[in-house]
Design a protein around this motif. Structure first.
Motif, short mmCIF file in Angstrom:
data_model
loop_
_atom_site.label_atom_id
_atom_site.label_comp_id
_atom_site.label_asym_id
_atom_site.label_seq_id
_atom_site.Cartn_x
_atom_site.Cartn_y
_atom_site.Cartn_z
N ASN A 145 0.84 -1.20 0.00
CA ASN A 145 0.00 0.00 0.00
C ASN A 145 0.87 1.24 0.00
O ASN A 145 1.91 1.27 0.66
N HIS A 163 -7.72 -1.52 -0.45
CA HIS A 163 -7.32 -2.72 0.30
C HIS A 163 -8.26 -3.88 0.01
O HIS A 163 -8.65 -4.63 0.90
N ASP A 178 -7.39 -1.11 7.09
CA ASP A 178 -6.81 -1.89 8.18
C ASP A 178 -7.47 -1.57 9.52
O ASP A 178 -6.81 -1.17 10.48
N ASP A 221 2.89 -4.75 4.54
CA ASP A 221 2.27 -4.16 3.35
C ASP A 221 2.10 -2.65 3.48
O ASP A 221 1.70 -1.97 2.54
N HIS A 222 2.47 -2.10 4.65
CA HIS A 222 2.40 -0.64 4.86
C HIS A 222 3.77 -0.03 5.15
O HIS A 222 4.03 1.12 4.77
N HIS A 256 0.79 1.74 10.41
CA HIS A 256 1.10 0.66 11.35
C HIS A 256 2.19 -0.21 10.76
O HIS A 256 2.61 -0.03 9.62
N HIS A 301 -9.90 -6.67 9.33
CA HIS A 301 -10.18 -5.76 8.21
C HIS A 301 -11.69 -5.59 8.00
O HIS A 301 -12.47 -6.49 8.32
ZN LIG Z 1 -2.77 -3.75 5.20
#
Ligand SMILES: [Zn+2]
Ligand SMILES: [Zn+2]
Length: 255
Positions: A15, A214, A141, A62-63, A58, A189
């Motif tokens: 992301n 997402h 998220d 993926d972030h 966070h 999620h």
């Molecule tokens: Zn994520």
């Protein structure tokens, strides 16, 4: 100049969102490696050196996966909560700015408002951006909506909102039971129905851009996203756009 935003890609494989006002160019999360992030920025007409700062929601890979290297290479300041920094294993970032998820701050001429969300990370938060004329909200998220989230997202001009999974597809999908429970749980999620239900509670009278993000590639599809929103908010479903994993979303401007 107007507030603009774009997505470099959205989903569990990475992301990153850019939010720009004049010379203030913020990168929200970076789940892509250095080369891939640079390539994706270029498709939006940006180079890493053009960025003002990186914000991190966070510590999930993926972030945050590409954040430390990108920051080191281009000497960028990075804003995150103390818990996110701890949760990420205290990465070596020279210009680290630790933030409270309850306190707004300014990056040059852009006001940044973090707000906490329930997610299975150490101290996760999501962000609102305010240029004085318009407000953009980002929410992904989060396992649930909370009264605080609902209050934060009222009367936005643009919203990038997680539509992670379809409940039925998740239940029947390829994920092992433990992962299914995590994704679908209160610290996982948002499902399509949860996201649609949250939207129903918002004052959407100013909303110019609604973007779904997402979106799970295993447990969801664009058709499921649109159907779930269309079932409760037909007009919004028609105007909604999707930020996907590979192509992200091109520039959108708030007028
Ligand atoms: Zn994520
Ligand atoms: Zn996460």
């Amino acid at each position: 100049m107007a507030l603009r935003f774009a997505s470099l890609g959205s989903g569990s494989r990475g992301n990153a969102t850019v939010v720009v006002r004049d010379r203030t160019r913020l990168l929200l999360d970076c789940g892509f490696g250095l080369r891939e992030a640079t390539r994706r920025l270029a498709t939006l007409g940006l180079a890493p050196a053009d960025l003002t700062a990186i914000l991190v929601t966070h510590e999930h890979a993926d972030h945050i996966g590409g954040v430390a290297r990108l920051a080191r290479r281009h000497a960028l300041p990075v804003y995150m909560t103390p818990g996110t920094w701890q949760g990420a294993g205290r990465p070596d970032i020279e210009r680290l700015e630790l933030i409270s998820p309850h306190e707004s701050f300014a990056v040059q001429d852009l006001q940044v408002c973090p707000y906490p969300v329930p997610h299975d990370a150490r101290e996760p938060c999501q962000f609102l951006f305010d240029d004085g004329a318009h407000r953009l909200g980002v929410l992904s998220d989060t396992g649930a909506s909370t009264p605080h989230i609902v209050a934060q997202l009222q009367r936005l001009d643009a919203l990038l909102l997680e539509f992670n999974h379809d409940r039925q597809l998740l239940a029947q999908g390829p994920y092992p039971a433990m992962l299914r429970r995590r994704v679908g749980g209160d610290w996982g999620h948002l499902s399509n129905c949860q996201a649609a239900g949250l939207l129903q509670q918002l004052d959407r009278s100013c909303l110019q851009h609604l973007v779904a993000g997402h979106i799970s590639e295993q447990n969801n599809s664009p058709a499921h996203v649109r159907a779930a929103l269309g079932a409760v908010l037909a007009a919004e479903a028609e105007g909604m756009e999707l930020a996907d994993q590979d192509a992200g979303l091109g520039w959108r401007e708030l007028r």
